[in-house]
Design an enzyme around this catalytic site. Sequence first.
Site, PDB file in Angstrom:
ATOM      1  N   LYS A  14       0.838  -1.212   0.000  1.00 25.88           N
ATOM      2  CA  LYS A  14       0.000   0.000   0.000  1.00 25.88           C
ATOM      3  C   LYS A  14       0.870   1.259   0.000  1.00 25.88           C
ATOM      4  O   LYS A  14       0.652   2.176  -0.776  1.00 25.88           O
ATOM      5  CB  LYS A  14      -0.911   0.038   1.246  1.00 25.88           C
ATOM      6  CG  LYS A  14      -1.781  -1.175   1.437  1.00 25.88           C
ATOM      7  CD  LYS A  14      -2.620  -1.075   2.705  1.00 25.88           C
ATOM      8  CE  LYS A  14      -1.846  -1.083   4.009  1.00 25.88           C
ATOM      9  NZ  LYS A  14      -1.102  -2.331   4.297  1.00 25.88           N
ATOM     10  N   ARG A  89      -9.268   0.781   9.443  1.00 24.99           N
ATOM     11  CA  ARG A  89      -8.915  -0.620   9.730  1.00 24.99           C
ATOM     12  C   ARG A  89      -9.900  -1.275  10.676  1.00 24.99           C
ATOM     13  O   ARG A  89      -9.649  -2.370  11.165  1.00 24.99           O
ATOM     14  CB  ARG A  89      -7.537  -0.698  10.380  1.00 24.99           C
ATOM     15  CG  ARG A  89      -6.450  -0.296   9.463  1.00 24.99           C
ATOM     16  CD  ARG A  89      -5.126  -0.752  10.009  1.00 24.99           C
ATOM     17  NE  ARG A  89      -4.106   0.055   9.407  1.00 24.99           N
ATOM     18  CZ  ARG A  89      -2.868  -0.339   9.218  1.00 24.99           C
ATOM     19  NH1 ARG A  89      -2.504  -1.532   9.603  1.00 24.99           N
ATOM     20  NH2 ARG A  89      -2.008   0.449   8.659  1.00 24.99           N
ATOM     21  N   ARG A 128      12.165  -5.699   4.299  1.00 20.65           N
ATOM     22  CA  ARG A 128      11.945  -4.245   4.174  1.00 20.65           C
ATOM     23  C   ARG A 128      12.989  -3.481   4.993  1.00 20.65           C
ATOM     24  O   ARG A 128      13.333  -3.857   6.103  1.00 20.65           O
ATOM     25  CB  ARG A 128      10.546  -3.879   4.681  1.00 20.65           C
ATOM     26  CG  ARG A 128      10.377  -2.368   4.815  1.00 20.65           C
ATOM     27  CD  ARG A 128       8.956  -1.914   4.900  1.00 20.65           C
ATOM     28  NE  ARG A 128       8.235  -2.463   6.032  1.00 20.65           N
ATOM     29  CZ  ARG A 128       6.936  -2.289   6.213  1.00 20.65           C
ATOM     30  NH1 ARG A 128       6.224  -1.620   5.338  1.00 20.65           N
ATOM     31  NH2 ARG A 128       6.336  -2.820   7.256  1.00 20.65           N
ATOM     32  N   ARG A 161      12.085  -2.197  10.762  1.00 25.06           N
ATOM     33  CA  ARG A 161      11.064  -1.802  11.727  1.00 25.06           C
ATOM     34  C   ARG A 161      10.903  -2.895  12.780  1.00 25.06           C
ATOM     35  O   ARG A 161      10.910  -4.077  12.449  1.00 25.06           O
ATOM     36  CB  ARG A 161       9.716  -1.599  10.999  1.00 25.06           C
ATOM     37  CG  ARG A 161       9.472  -0.168  10.606  1.00 25.06           C
ATOM     38  CD  ARG A 161       8.297   0.004   9.694  1.00 25.06           C
ATOM     39  NE  ARG A 161       7.055  -0.627  10.127  1.00 25.06           N
ATOM     40  CZ  ARG A 161       5.914  -0.549   9.438  1.00 25.06           C
ATOM     41  NH1 ARG A 161       5.871   0.141   8.310  1.00 25.06           N
ATOM     42  NH2 ARG A 161       4.827  -1.161   9.871  1.00 25.06           N
ATOM     43  N   ARG A 172       0.283  -9.158  13.346  1.00 22.44           N
ATOM     44  CA  ARG A 172      -0.349  -8.101  12.543  1.00 22.44           C
ATOM     45  C   ARG A 172      -1.317  -8.716  11.550  1.00 22.44           C
ATOM     46  O   ARG A 172      -2.374  -8.176  11.271  1.00 22.44           O
ATOM     47  CB  ARG A 172       0.725  -7.281  11.817  1.00 22.44           C
ATOM     48  CG  ARG A 172       1.465  -6.345  12.750  1.00 22.44           C
ATOM     49  CD  ARG A 172       2.783  -5.894  12.196  1.00 22.44           C
ATOM     50  NE  ARG A 172       2.678  -5.086  11.003  1.00 22.44           N
ATOM     51  CZ  ARG A 172       3.681  -4.884  10.156  1.00 22.44           C
ATOM     52  NH1 ARG A 172       4.859  -5.436  10.365  1.00 22.44           N
ATOM     53  NH2 ARG A 172       3.512  -4.131   9.099  1.00 22.44           N
TER      54      ARG A 172
HETATM   55  P1  AP5 Z   1       5.022  -1.522   1.787  1.00 23.92           P
HETATM   56  O1  AP5 Z   1       4.684  -0.719   0.603  1.00 23.92           O
HETATM   57  O2  AP5 Z   1       5.777  -0.862   2.899  1.00 23.92           O
HETATM   58  O3  AP5 Z   1       3.715  -2.279   2.323  1.00 23.92           O
HETATM   59  P2  AP5 Z   1       2.503  -1.761   3.197  1.00 23.92           P
HETATM   60  O4  AP5 Z   1       1.285  -2.426   2.697  1.00 23.92           O
HETATM   61  O5  AP5 Z   1       2.512  -0.256   3.249  1.00 23.92           O
HETATM   62  O6  AP5 Z   1       2.919  -2.411   4.569  1.00 23.92           O
HETATM   63  P3  AP5 Z   1       2.971  -1.892   6.058  1.00 23.92           P
HETATM   64  O7  AP5 Z   1       3.665  -2.960   6.847  1.00 23.92           O
HETATM   65  O8  AP5 Z   1       3.553  -0.513   6.180  1.00 23.92           O
HETATM   66  O9  AP5 Z   1       1.495  -1.866   6.415  1.00 23.92           O
HETATM   67  P4  AP5 Z   1       0.907  -2.015   7.764  1.00 23.92           P
HETATM   68  O10 AP5 Z   1      -0.453  -1.694   7.394  1.00 23.92           O
HETATM   69  O11 AP5 Z   1       1.077  -3.237   8.519  1.00 23.92           O
HETATM   70  O12 AP5 Z   1       1.779  -0.981   8.656  1.00 23.92           O
HETATM   71  P5  AP5 Z   1       1.517   0.512   9.069  1.00 23.92           P
HETATM   72  O13 AP5 Z   1       2.792   1.224   9.057  1.00 23.92           O
HETATM   73  O14 AP5 Z   1       0.388   1.094   8.322  1.00 23.92           O
HETATM   74  O15 AP5 Z   1       5.853  -2.798   1.270  1.00 23.92           O
HETATM   75  C1  AP5 Z   1       6.415  -3.744   2.176  1.00 23.92           C
HETATM   76  C2  AP5 Z   1       7.798  -4.215   1.640  1.00 23.92           C
HETATM   77  O16 AP5 Z   1       7.604  -4.923   0.412  1.00 23.92           O
HETATM   78  C3  AP5 Z   1       8.775  -3.081   1.304  1.00 23.92           C
HETATM   79  O17 AP5 Z   1      10.063  -3.517   1.595  1.00 23.92           O
HETATM   80  C4  AP5 Z   1       8.601  -2.862  -0.207  1.00 23.92           C
HETATM   81  O18 AP5 Z   1       9.771  -2.359  -0.799  1.00 23.92           O
HETATM   82  C5  AP5 Z   1       8.274  -4.277  -0.673  1.00 23.92           C
HETATM   83  N1  AP5 Z   1       7.325  -4.311  -1.792  1.00 23.92           N
HETATM   84  C6  AP5 Z   1       6.261  -3.507  -2.011  1.00 23.92           C
HETATM   85  N2  AP5 Z   1       5.589  -3.877  -3.120  1.00 23.92           N
HETATM   86  C7  AP5 Z   1       6.258  -4.962  -3.595  1.00 23.92           C
HETATM   87  C8  AP5 Z   1       6.051  -5.823  -4.729  1.00 23.92           C
HETATM   88  N3  AP5 Z   1       5.012  -5.618  -5.566  1.00 23.92           N
HETATM   89  N4  AP5 Z   1       6.925  -6.845  -4.930  1.00 23.92           N
HETATM   90  C9  AP5 Z   1       7.969  -7.042  -4.072  1.00 23.92           C
HETATM   91  N5  AP5 Z   1       8.218  -6.263  -2.989  1.00 23.92           N
HETATM   92  C10 AP5 Z   1       7.367  -5.232  -2.749  1.00 23.92           C
HETATM   93  O19 AP5 Z   1       1.007   0.328  10.563  1.00 23.92           O
HETATM   94  C11 AP5 Z   1       1.892  -0.012  11.605  1.00 23.92           C
HETATM   95  C12 AP5 Z   1       1.163  -0.039  12.924  1.00 23.92           C
HETATM   96  O20 AP5 Z   1       0.592   1.252  13.192  1.00 23.92           O
HETATM   97  C13 AP5 Z   1      -0.040  -1.001  12.995  1.00 23.92           C
HETATM   98  O21 AP5 Z   1       0.366  -2.315  13.323  1.00 23.92           O
HETATM   99  C14 AP5 Z   1      -0.844  -0.351  14.117  1.00 23.92           C
HETATM  100  O22 AP5 Z   1      -0.287  -0.606  15.370  1.00 23.92           O
HETATM  101  C15 AP5 Z   1      -0.684   1.125  13.827  1.00 23.92           C
HETATM  102  N6  AP5 Z   1      -1.720   1.624  12.902  1.00 23.92           N
HETATM  103  C16 AP5 Z   1      -1.550   2.102  11.640  1.00 23.92           C
HETATM  104  N7  AP5 Z   1      -2.722   2.450  11.100  1.00 23.92           N
HETATM  105  C17 AP5 Z   1      -3.660   2.204  12.038  1.00 23.92           C
HETATM  106  C18 AP5 Z   1      -5.077   2.347  12.080  1.00 23.92           C
HETATM  107  N8  AP5 Z   1      -5.777   2.812  11.036  1.00 23.92           N
HETATM  108  N9  AP5 Z   1      -5.719   1.967  13.196  1.00 23.92           N
HETATM  109  C19 AP5 Z   1      -5.053   1.503  14.268  1.00 23.92           C
HETATM  110  N10 AP5 Z   1      -3.714   1.336  14.308  1.00 23.92           N
HETATM  111  C20 AP5 Z   1      -3.022   1.686  13.189  1.00 23.92           C
END
Ligand code: AP5
Length: 219
Positions: A14, A89, A128, A161, A172
């Site tokens: 995403k 979410r 990552r 991370r 997660r």
């Molecule tokens: P990346 O693009 O970083 O993936 P992502 O979907 O953004 O993954 P996240 O882990 O950031 O999502 P998340 O939702 O768990 O974490 P968030 O920070 O929002 O890609 C991942 C890796 O793959 C990278 O290395 C990239 O280079 C690689 N990649 C990408 N596309 C690829 C492809 N097509 N092929 C190969 N490789 C690829 O949330 C973290 C924490 O914050 C949560 O656990 C929670 O505690 C809190 N939080 C965040 N939002 C909320 C909410 N709305 N409500 C409550 N708590 C929240």
Amino acid sequence: MSILIFLGPPGSGKGTQAKKLAELLHIPQIAVGDILREEVRAGSEVGNQAQAFMKAGKLVPDELTIEIVRQRVGREDCREGFILDGFPRSELQADALDQILSKGGRKIDQLIYFKIAEEEVVGRLSGRRSCKNCGAVYHLKYNPPRTAGKCDLCGGELYLRHDDEENIIRNRFEVYEKQTRPLIDRYKKAGSLVEIDAAQAIDVIFKDLTGTLAIAKVP
Ligand code: AP5
């Protein structure tokens, strides 16, 4: 005006796609996870409240994330639209988002669901590396930086991370299945969700995404 919502499991790409699309459309990417990490780094009250939940791979309480989004989407740079990456979410967050938008006479233009299997995601997240300074995201194999350990954009140090350790990734995913997956069904039923095959290469997904959104100019 484009109000786009990116939904999908952790590591589905995403953030990677949201950054590219935000640059193309000249609208902000609002990544609640990035905002929360910034608050934790700054040692703010919100950061202190969120930290333990994030470390455990759990959702931060709804009231905190809803308030973050309410304030952020009200800012001037969101007037022409924005990409919400990783929000909503939970059912409560989805209801709150509808309310926030309708109060401003706005609505969601498109929801995109990044569909991918858990096994694919574990490999992505453990490889990552994120920039400590500007938050740019790399992958050791699929999207490596030009110089190992250094950000291409700002030269900042790259780090793994804390929540990208394997046992926390599994948590997660469980949290996603229980609390976020039901939203996919809710939006599917409403007919407002488009599904993208997120297991493909980064550039292929971006082509699919811009094609789906009928954006003509893909660099
Ligand atoms: P990346 O693009 O970083 O993936 P992502 O979907 O953004 O993954 P996240 O882990 O950031 O999502 P998340 O939702 O768990 O974490 P968030 O920070 O929002 O890609 C991942 C890796 O793959 C990278 O290395 C990239 O280079 C690689 N990649 C990408 N596309 C690829 C492809 N097509 N092929 C190969 N490789 C690829 O949330 C973290 C924490 O914050 C949560 O656990 C929670 O505690 C809190 N939080 C965040 N939002 C909320 C909410 N709305 N409500 C409550 N708590 C929240």
